[in-house]
Design an enzyme around this catalytic site. Structure first.
Site, PDB file in Angstrom:
ATOM      1  N   ARG A  99       4.639  26.398 -14.258  1.00 52.13           N
ATOM      2  CA  ARG A  99       4.134  25.094 -14.680  1.00 52.13           C
ATOM      3  C   ARG A  99       3.036  24.586 -13.763  1.00 52.13           C
ATOM      4  NH1 ARG A  99       2.425  23.284 -18.640  1.00 52.13           N
ATOM      5  NH2 ARG A  99       4.201  24.335 -19.615  1.00 52.13           N
ATOM      6  N   LYS A 134     -14.194   9.139  -9.021  1.00 54.79           N
ATOM      7  CA  LYS A 134     -13.291   8.756 -10.111  1.00 54.79           C
ATOM      8  C   LYS A 134     -12.417   9.952 -10.459  1.00 54.79           C
ATOM      9  CE  LYS A 134     -16.424   5.222 -11.873  1.00 54.79           C
ATOM     10  NZ  LYS A 134     -17.274   4.756 -12.984  1.00 54.79           N
ATOM     11  N   LYS A 166     -22.164  -0.197  -2.179  1.00 51.57           N
ATOM     12  CA  LYS A 166     -22.175  -0.615  -3.571  1.00 51.57           C
ATOM     13  C   LYS A 166     -22.234  -2.135  -3.671  1.00 51.57           C
ATOM     14  CE  LYS A 166     -19.805   1.784  -6.554  1.00 51.57           C
ATOM     15  NZ  LYS A 166     -20.919   2.474  -7.252  1.00 51.57           N
ATOM     16  N   GLU A 199     -26.701   0.933  -3.506  1.00 53.56           N
ATOM     17  CA  GLU A 199     -26.770   0.674  -4.942  1.00 53.56           C
ATOM     18  C   GLU A 199     -27.630  -0.550  -5.214  1.00 53.56           C
ATOM     19  OE1 GLU A 199     -23.134   0.732  -7.641  1.00 53.56           O
ATOM     20  OE2 GLU A 199     -23.543  -1.421  -7.516  1.00 53.56           O
ATOM     21  N   ASP A 221     -28.164   1.565 -10.699  1.00 50.94           N
ATOM     22  CA  ASP A 221     -26.926   1.411 -11.450  1.00 50.94           C
ATOM     23  C   ASP A 221     -27.139   0.629 -12.743  1.00 50.94           C
ATOM     24  OD1 ASP A 221     -24.067   1.773 -11.691  1.00 50.94           O
ATOM     25  OD2 ASP A 221     -23.904  -0.385 -11.357  1.00 50.94           O
TER      26      ASP A 221
END
Length: 282
Positions: A99, A134, A166, A199, A221
């Site tokens: 698995r 992410k 950011k 950013e 962005d």
């Protein structure tokens, strides 16, 4: 010894411990310990294979006496019915590894397949496709291996190997100039040699970064295509440029044609369906 989340073997051991607990009682209860069997890993969908190196580590960690023959390598295309690898040895060991091998390779192959598709959409343009943070907690190493196998470029692995300022960093620091200045002061004080990316959200902020300088990469962005082209023109290769925000297979090509150096897409890892594989006795 402390577990290192960037070491494949440590993550494999944690996963085996999570799955195995105090024993694989299904196998222990009905499969004789001396039984030796064979199994083969089959492709049930077309795609790009990823995770062979991880599977080998899993099999070895479970039972070093297992004999594994790899028939398809990481990064190669697979079609329904292809035999990816065979494994032979103690039946209980094969069942214990099954698995974890499937879960890992299915997810990695799904990521590699989508990444390869995205890379091919812009293969003729001088731009890099970048992955992001992410990712699935405690699975980042595998997911970033998969994007690399698919042909993308790994961006930063985590918070520790680049400074990325950011919007929230900038707002908390008191603005772009304050954030950049403090970041450079921090690097000098700590003796770290890290790249610095900032950013920006509009052309006004692009101009402010150009005035302040002292960065390596400017992330554009959620810019419109017209503003991306204008930003690239104004930056004029003084700093690397990265486009980000709403990047998917429908938007990628048009963004790449604006002239940016890199395009980051969280979709490479956070919107992926696993590729169907199975491990069958034979």
């Amino acid at each position: 010894m402390e577990t290192n989340p960037n070491e494949l073997i440590d993550l494999v051991r944690l996963a085996l411990r999570e799955d195995g607990g105090d024993g694989d009682h299904s196998s222990l209860s009905c499969v004789p310990p001396e039984a030796t069997k064979r199994a083969r890993l089959l492709a049930k969908q077309d795609g790009i294979l990823a995770g062979v190196a991880v599977a080998l580590t899993i099999f070895k960690e479970v039972d070093a006496s297992l004999a594994v023959e790899v028939l398809v390598q990481d990064g190669e295309p697979i079609r329904v019915g292809d035999v990816v690898l065979t494994v032979e040895g103690r039946a209980q060991s094969i069942l214990r590894a099954e698995r974890l091998v499937l879960n890992t390779m299915q997810r990695m192959s799904g990521i590699a397949t989508y990444t390869r598709h995205m890379v091919e959409l812009i293969a003729d343009l001088p731009v890099k496709l970048l992955d992001t943070r992410k990712t699935t907690p405690n699975f980042r190493l595998f997911e970033k291996m998969a994007t690399r196998i698919g042909g993308a470029t790994n961006h930063r692995m985590g918070l520790y190997d680049m400074i990325m300022l950011k919007d929230n960093h900038i707002d908390y620091a008191g603005g772009i100039e304050a954030a950049i200045t403090r970041a450079r002061t921090y690097l000098q004080a700590t003796g770290r040699n890290l790249r610095l990316e900032v950013e920006v959200r509009n052309l006004t902020e692009v101009e402010e970064v150009l005035r302040v300088g002292n960065v390596d990469i400017i992330m554009l962005d959620n810019f419109s295509l017209d503003d991306l082209r204008e930003a690239v023109r104004r930056i004029d290769h003084r700093f690397e440029t990265e486009a980000s925000g709403n990047i998917n297979e429908k938007t990628l090509r048009a963004v790449a044609e604006t002239g940016v150096d890199g395009i980051s897409s969280g979709a490479l890892t956070h919107q992926i369906k696993s590729l169907d594989l199975s491990l069958k006795a034979y």
